[in-house]
Design a protein around this motif. Sequence first.
Motif, PDB file in Angstrom:
ATOM      1  N   ARG A 129       0.828  -1.188   0.000  1.00 48.71           N
ATOM      2  CA  ARG A 129       0.000   0.000   0.000  1.00 48.71           C
ATOM      3  C   ARG A 129       0.870   1.248   0.000  1.00 48.71           C
ATOM      4  O   ARG A 129       0.633   2.210  -0.722  1.00 48.71           O
ATOM      5  N   SER A 148      -3.208   2.996  -2.490  1.00 49.23           N
ATOM      6  CA  SER A 148      -4.315   2.174  -2.015  1.00 49.23           C
ATOM      7  C   SER A 148      -5.399   2.001  -3.065  1.00 49.23           C
ATOM      8  O   SER A 148      -6.418   1.404  -2.796  1.00 49.23           O
ATOM      9  N   GLY A 149      -5.194   2.525  -4.271  1.00 48.55           N
ATOM     10  CA  GLY A 149      -6.228   2.436  -5.303  1.00 48.55           C
ATOM     11  C   GLY A 149      -6.258   1.064  -5.961  1.00 48.55           C
ATOM     12  O   GLY A 149      -5.400   0.219  -5.731  1.00 48.55           O
ATOM     13  N   VAL A 150      -7.283   0.872  -6.770  1.00 46.15           N
ATOM     14  CA  VAL A 150      -7.438  -0.384  -7.499  1.00 46.15           C
ATOM     15  C   VAL A 150      -6.853  -0.199  -8.893  1.00 46.15           C
ATOM     16  O   VAL A 150      -7.116   0.796  -9.546  1.00 46.15           O
ATOM     17  N   ARG A 151      -6.024  -1.145  -9.354  1.00 46.06           N
ATOM     18  CA  ARG A 151      -5.470  -1.040 -10.707  1.00 46.06           C
ATOM     19  C   ARG A 151      -6.030  -2.136 -11.593  1.00 46.06           C
ATOM     20  O   ARG A 151      -6.307  -3.232 -11.126  1.00 46.06           O
ATOM     21  N   ALA A 152      -6.150  -1.810 -12.871  1.00 41.55           N
ATOM     22  CA  ALA A 152      -6.772  -2.760 -13.800  1.00 41.55           C
ATOM     23  C   ALA A 152      -5.721  -3.538 -14.561  1.00 41.55           C
ATOM     24  O   ALA A 152      -4.796  -2.966 -15.121  1.00 41.55           O
ATOM     25  N   LYS A 206      -9.253  -9.094 -13.224  1.00 48.60           N
ATOM     26  CA  LYS A 206      -8.760  -7.862 -13.849  1.00 48.60           C
ATOM     27  C   LYS A 206      -8.373  -6.750 -12.895  1.00 48.60           C
ATOM     28  O   LYS A 206      -8.135  -5.632 -13.321  1.00 48.60           O
ATOM     29  N   GLN A 207      -8.365  -7.000 -11.612  1.00 49.81           N
ATOM     30  CA  GLN A 207      -8.007  -5.909 -10.711  1.00 49.81           C
ATOM     31  C   GLN A 207      -6.972  -6.351  -9.688  1.00 49.81           C
ATOM     32  O   GLN A 207      -7.009  -7.484  -9.213  1.00 49.81           O
ATOM     33  N   TYR A 226      -5.133  -4.822  -6.021  1.00 48.30           N
ATOM     34  CA  TYR A 226      -4.884  -3.801  -5.016  1.00 48.30           C
ATOM     35  C   TYR A 226      -4.315  -4.478  -3.773  1.00 48.30           C
ATOM     36  O   TYR A 226      -4.311  -5.710  -3.678  1.00 48.30           O
ATOM     37  N   PHE A 227      -3.803  -3.661  -2.869  1.00 45.62           N
ATOM     38  CA  PHE A 227      -2.963  -4.223  -1.800  1.00 45.62           C
ATOM     39  C   PHE A 227      -3.681  -5.218  -0.895  1.00 45.62           C
ATOM     40  O   PHE A 227      -3.058  -6.067  -0.288  1.00 45.62           O
ATOM     41  N   SER A 243      -8.475   6.690   2.012  1.00 46.58           N
ATOM     42  CA  SER A 243      -7.629   5.672   1.398  1.00 46.58           C
ATOM     43  C   SER A 243      -8.503   4.708   0.622  1.00 46.58           C
ATOM     44  O   SER A 243      -9.719   4.671   0.809  1.00 46.58           O
ATOM     45  N   GLY A 244      -7.885   3.936  -0.243  1.00 44.06           N
ATOM     46  CA  GLY A 244      -8.628   2.943  -1.011  1.00 44.06           C
ATOM     47  C   GLY A 244      -9.216   3.521  -2.282  1.00 44.06           C
ATOM     48  O   GLY A 244      -8.972   4.679  -2.631  1.00 44.06           O
ATOM     49  N   ALA A 245     -10.009   2.690  -2.946  1.00 39.08           N
ATOM     50  CA  ALA A 245     -10.510   3.044  -4.272  1.00 39.08           C
ATOM     51  C   ALA A 245     -11.403   4.282  -4.255  1.00 39.08           C
ATOM     52  O   ALA A 245     -11.507   4.991  -5.244  1.00 39.08           O
ATOM     53  N   SER A 256     -11.006   6.972  -2.360  1.00 40.35           N
ATOM     54  CA  SER A 256     -10.365   8.084  -1.647  1.00 40.35           C
ATOM     55  C   SER A 256     -10.537   9.428  -2.343  1.00 40.35           C
ATOM     56  O   SER A 256     -10.471  10.468  -1.688  1.00 40.35           O
ATOM     57  N   ASP A 264      -9.571   8.923   8.825  1.00 38.79           N
ATOM     58  CA  ASP A 264      -9.959   8.121   7.662  1.00 38.79           C
ATOM     59  C   ASP A 264     -11.025   7.117   8.092  1.00 38.79           C
ATOM     60  O   ASP A 264     -10.817   6.353   9.021  1.00 38.79           O
ATOM     61  N   THR A 278     -16.642  -5.466  -1.899  1.00 40.11           N
ATOM     62  CA  THR A 278     -15.318  -5.991  -2.208  1.00 40.11           C
ATOM     63  C   THR A 278     -15.366  -7.191  -3.152  1.00 40.11           C
ATOM     64  O   THR A 278     -14.348  -7.789  -3.435  1.00 40.11           O
ATOM     65  N   ALA A 302     -14.895   0.140  -6.781  1.00 33.43           N
ATOM     66  CA  ALA A 302     -14.324  -1.181  -7.050  1.00 33.43           C
ATOM     67  C   ALA A 302     -15.368  -2.124  -7.647  1.00 33.43           C
ATOM     68  O   ALA A 302     -15.154  -2.712  -8.708  1.00 33.43           O
ATOM     69  N   ASP A 317     -10.112   6.932 -10.237  1.00 39.07           N
ATOM     70  CA  ASP A 317      -9.879   5.525  -9.907  1.00 39.07           C
ATOM     71  C   ASP A 317     -10.838   4.584 -10.635  1.00 39.07           C
ATOM     72  O   ASP A 317     -10.509   3.428 -10.864  1.00 39.07           O
ATOM     73  N   GLU A 356      -9.146   3.988 -13.807  1.00 33.37           N
ATOM     74  CA  GLU A 356      -7.975   3.139 -13.522  1.00 33.37           C
ATOM     75  C   GLU A 356      -8.400   1.680 -13.354  1.00 33.37           C
ATOM     76  O   GLU A 356      -7.722   0.770 -13.811  1.00 33.37           O
ATOM     77  N   ALA A 357      -9.545   1.483 -12.704  1.00 33.31           N
ATOM     78  CA  ALA A 357      -9.985   0.114 -12.418  1.00 33.31           C
ATOM     79  C   ALA A 357     -10.724  -0.533 -13.586  1.00 33.31           C
ATOM     80  O   ALA A 357     -10.769  -1.747 -13.679  1.00 33.31           O
TER      81      ALA A 357
END
Lengths: 364, 403
Positions: A173, A178-182, A275-276, A278-279, B44-46, B48, B80, B213, B239, B269, B272-273
Amino acid sequence: MTDVAASRGFIPKLSTLSRFTFVDVVLWALRIGVIIVVIGGTIGTLIKARYGAAQWFDFLVFGVTIGSVYALVALGYTMVYGVLRLINFAHGDIMMTGAFSGYFVASSFAESGFLDTNPFLAMLGILAVAVTTSTVIAVLTERLAYRPFRRVRGLAPLICAIGVSFFLEQTFRGAFGSGVRAYPDPKWQKNTLDVFGFSVPLVEVLVVAAALISMLVLYVIVQRTRMGTAMRAVSEDSDTAAMMGIDVNKVVVFTFALGGAMAGIAGVCYAFVFKQVYFFMGFTPGIKAFGAAVLGGIGSVPGAMLGGLFLGIVESVGPALFLDGIGITAPYQLRDLIAFTLLIMVLIFRPYGIMGERMAKKRA
Amino acid sequence: MVAALAVASSANAAETKGPVTDDIGVLVIPKGAPIQIGAYWVMSGADSALGIDEKRGVEIAIKDQGGKLVGHPVKLNVEDDGCNAEGGQTAATKIASNPATAIVIGPACSSAATPGAPILWKAGLTDIDTAATAPALTAADRKPEYAGFVRTVYSDIDQGRADAQYVHDVLKAQKIVTVHDGSPYAQQLATVMGENFKKLGGQVLSQEAVAPTDVDMHPVLTRVATEKPDVIYAPVFVAAGAQLLRQSKDIPGLEKVPLIGSSGQMAPDLIEAARGAIVGYKITYPDVSPESMGKGYPKFVDEYKKAYGEAPISGYHANAYDGAQLAFKAIEKVAKTDASGATYIGRKALRDAVFATKFEGVSGPISCDQYGQCAKFKPAVYEFTNGDPKTFKIGENPKKIWP
């Protein structure tokens, strides 16, 4: 031992009826309740006939796909448990490190077009990086975190494993956000294959194939090589194995490396299906895979494979089959409930897991 | 029992400190000490982007105030909340445990506000929410422990109505499936939208649910495909939204069925996702184009860009700015300073002042009803046009396509 096993089995002996306690009644009520839900729900769903053969086949294929990923991860849990009697709670996160490192390779391959022009080499490259990363991290965690606790009794090693889990999550992280990547989505993965007249996405076929090949290789290593024999010897009795001249440290490192490699493959498979990355992505599959390992009988390699597949299929088919029929709306929200109920049921019916008994006898 | 009585009696006994008497307590800020404002958002997180955007709105409000309020420097303590119930509870407890907290701003998520607001009000703290829109939070039948909760953002009662209208009248859908993620925001919005859709003559085939999730959407989407909807309405967060979007195209029968998202998903994001799958994806959202905002909005956005080097990253910065303004105006109204330079704020009086304050905010007019609803909804629909997260800019990618 046999008395206890019999009294916890399906049909209690008459002599034990008089010794029924409150707990027994509750456990039996639970069993009967679950069986009623399962049978009633199944009949209800089949009468409603909402899903056709194609849908059931789809559910099954999704289940086998996710199940084979669970199985790969479960192998890591079960092998480490077999050799060290340690539940390596960081194992799900080791899978995450593989998926994450694979992401960077995969996205650069996707940008350069290599993933589309040379799918086979590209996938091999992604897998190689992922497997290397997760193997190195698995071996390092063993050397730095678990080995100092090797001879410590009690809960300290377990707490240490949970600590390693947090450490890996928060390190990733911190390093990658902390984001989600594809994960990239190359066109060839969207092709479908014709299986028994139903179309199945190619990526799912690949994942299942990769998992089966890896499991086969692993099985051969464990059953047919010197190192595998040493692993089995250490898991029988590590002190005796050491007296026979087996280098226990080497075996433990090998076990972690093997588990790490499986987790790396699982990570890439998981990421290409969903497809994703994240930490925190390793946590839930980690817990599920641990459940699968227990389901199959922890310590047993074929048990972990079977447990993983079984859990995946029940999770995927279960909500539609059992819950739809009894009129529960939005059944897929209860998927985890089904997975963990299954785990509890297996532990009630067969405390050693599906494949556990044979092993327990062998060890006794 | 004894403990409960003690709490009740201490809550009823008015407290007097310095020149102020208040029913639930008086906050004393010694001379030179900062006036502390608690805040909780998802940092934090998707999701944020939601929280960071709002924190920036409040920071600009503090800057516009010169960093000082009633003679004290302003200190913002941000927690947070992770956009979930556990995080909201922890954050609120932490803020409430600081006796110097004067007032609280946030959160962004209804999941955090639902457990958070009662904890804060039990500690005598008024909570000005900046983006949590679940209808129940300001409903006429809300429980007394939410009495300290107000919001400078609309209620999803209005968004649900507008979304139903869009899907029915513009997309010409007759049969829909809604998908929520079990969070108060998504669940209530999906329900309100569905009810309004039925009122318009449409049919809601089923109300599905996933977990925020969840990564495997295949089974639930396969189930949805058997119902043959015209539109899938899924007001979930980033997400799960991205997963639904990517996977729905692979399900036989859903290739051409539009998926409509909502206000929890306006963030870089999401691109991005979801990457390539995002092009053409529509989400319903409050209209945040400059024309529809308050008079001060363009100047506020300039300040935002200057301070953070980028255009706003989500849509609730103006609501957050107005939330902070509301807090400052109310504190100015009730704070009393004695000869020693110490400031006294009655907590009940502050709550009442917040409810009574009316002004023209940068997001629109702010005026609270008796249940804490202070802002109105202006509907819009945005469509994503590019799969590169760097191109994210509200108004361009996604661009406003309706009205």
